[in-house]
Design a protein around this motif. Sequence first.
Motif, short mmCIF file in Angstrom:
data_model
loop_
_atom_site.label_atom_id
_atom_site.label_comp_id
_atom_site.label_asym_id
_atom_site.label_seq_id
_atom_site.Cartn_x
_atom_site.Cartn_y
_atom_site.Cartn_z
N VAL A 170 0.84 -1.20 0.00
CA VAL A 170 0.00 0.00 0.00
C VAL A 170 0.87 1.25 0.00
N THR A 171 1.94 1.23 0.80
CA THR A 171 2.83 2.39 0.89
C THR A 171 3.55 2.62 -0.44
N GLU A 172 4.02 1.53 -1.06
CA GLU A 172 4.72 1.66 -2.33
C GLU A 172 3.81 2.23 -3.41
N GLN A 173 2.57 1.75 -3.44
CA GLN A 173 1.64 2.27 -4.45
C GLN A 173 1.37 3.75 -4.24
N GLU A 174 1.22 4.14 -3.00
CA GLU A 174 0.98 5.56 -2.70
C GLU A 174 2.16 6.41 -3.14
N GLN A 175 3.37 5.94 -2.83
CA GLN A 175 4.57 6.68 -3.23
C GLN A 175 4.69 6.75 -4.77
N LEU A 176 4.43 5.63 -5.42
CA LEU A 176 4.54 5.58 -6.89
C LEU A 176 3.55 6.52 -7.55
N TRP A 279 10.49 6.05 -16.52
CA TRP A 279 10.12 5.00 -15.57
C TRP A 279 11.35 4.55 -14.78
N GLY A 280 12.47 4.38 -15.48
CA GLY A 280 13.70 3.97 -14.80
C GLY A 280 14.18 5.01 -13.79
N ASP A 281 14.07 6.27 -14.16
CA ASP A 281 14.50 7.33 -13.24
C ASP A 281 13.60 7.38 -11.99
N GLY A 287 13.71 4.06 -5.00
CA GLY A 287 14.37 2.87 -4.46
C GLY A 287 13.67 1.58 -4.85
N PHE A 288 12.83 1.62 -5.90
CA PHE A 288 12.10 0.44 -6.35
C PHE A 288 12.84 -0.20 -7.53
N VAL A 289 14.12 -0.48 -7.37
CA VAL A 289 14.92 -0.96 -8.50
C VAL A 289 14.45 -2.31 -9.02
N ASP A 290 13.76 -3.09 -8.18
CA ASP A 290 13.31 -4.42 -8.60
C ASP A 290 11.89 -4.42 -9.15
N LEU A 291 11.31 -3.25 -9.33
CA LEU A 291 9.94 -3.16 -9.82
C LEU A 291 9.92 -2.98 -11.34
N HIS A 292 9.27 -3.90 -12.03
CA HIS A 292 9.08 -3.79 -13.47
C HIS A 292 7.69 -3.23 -13.74
N PHE A 293 7.53 -2.54 -14.87
CA PHE A 293 6.20 -2.04 -15.19
C PHE A 293 5.22 -3.20 -15.31
N HIS A 294 5.68 -4.32 -15.82
CA HIS A 294 4.80 -5.49 -15.98
C HIS A 294 4.32 -6.02 -14.64
#
Length: 347
Positions: A170-176, A279-281, A287-294
């Motif tokens: 939930v926190t990651e989605q809010e930040q994103l 998206w990469g930037d 700090g979500f380096v392991d998150l892919h758009f997929h």
Amino acid sequence: MATIVKTPSGTWKALIRKIGWPTTSKTFRTKRDADDWSRRTEDEMVRGVFISRSPSERMTFGAALKRYISEVSTTKKLKTQSSEAGSAKHLDKFFGKYSLAAVSSELVASYRDQRLADGKANNTVRIELALLSHLFTIAIQEWGLGITYNPVVNIRKPSPGEGRDRRLTVTEQEQLLNTVKQHSNPMLGWIVMIAIETGMRQSEILGIRHSHVDLKRRVVRLSDTKNDSSRTVPLTRVATEVFKTALENPLRPSGIDLIFFGEPGKDGKRSPYQFKKIWGDIKKSLGFVDLHFHDLRHEAVSRLVEAGLSDQEVASISGHKSMQMLRRYTHLRAEDLVKKLDRLQDE
């Protein structure tokens, strides 16, 4: 009977003329090799199984690959063409100078092992082998090059590995969402929201046109999908509002039907909006380096399952053709399952 003659260069040429078969010839270093080849070839003709291998012996793999890219790859989607062009470079580097007839299963297995030893992902090698296999299938079935078998068919393929299980908290989605909404181009935020709400692939979202969206019925009709099967995706209330805002985008140039459009190219035409670098930037900044758009698609599909939709209902929305593939993309949070188990016991 075969005619065997010595050439001025000292080699031996075998020539076979037989009624009902094309004239066939081949040159050897020794007369014995020419005799052996002639007997085998004539025997195959008598049995009706002869296939002239000369074309595959004369054509290099590099030339065949170039023909494949030109004639076959160009009929596929642009994303597939780009992927095959990358795979082709590695295949050409390894096999390019061999004749097609010389590419054996042992050689293909050696290529597989070398690529894996170089640290390439299993799926990358599987994709390269799939291209290699299809090239031989086309050469056998359509080009008539005299290839007797596909050397890729019977070798072991690297295992596909486990599906990704990256989920958004939930926190990651809010930040994103807060970050993408602050970007200067509002289309980025709309695209991310639609991915989370609908489970559509990035390519599907970018290909949506004004005529595909029906806000009254709250659906989007996708005609250009990964598996070439059109489908209609229902929209949540949130997704409907996002599309409504996107459709009212005052910056859309007149005559542009794309919902998410990019800058004009050299030819003056606009392609879908591309945001790979952005998206990469953003991932790096959060700090979500392991998150892919997929992974946003993974998240959306998992939430549909958690909401209680059946596999068939989820598949009709996500476009998965097999339940096995759907399960690879569906990852339920263990803590949510615990809560569900508690509710069952309380009933």
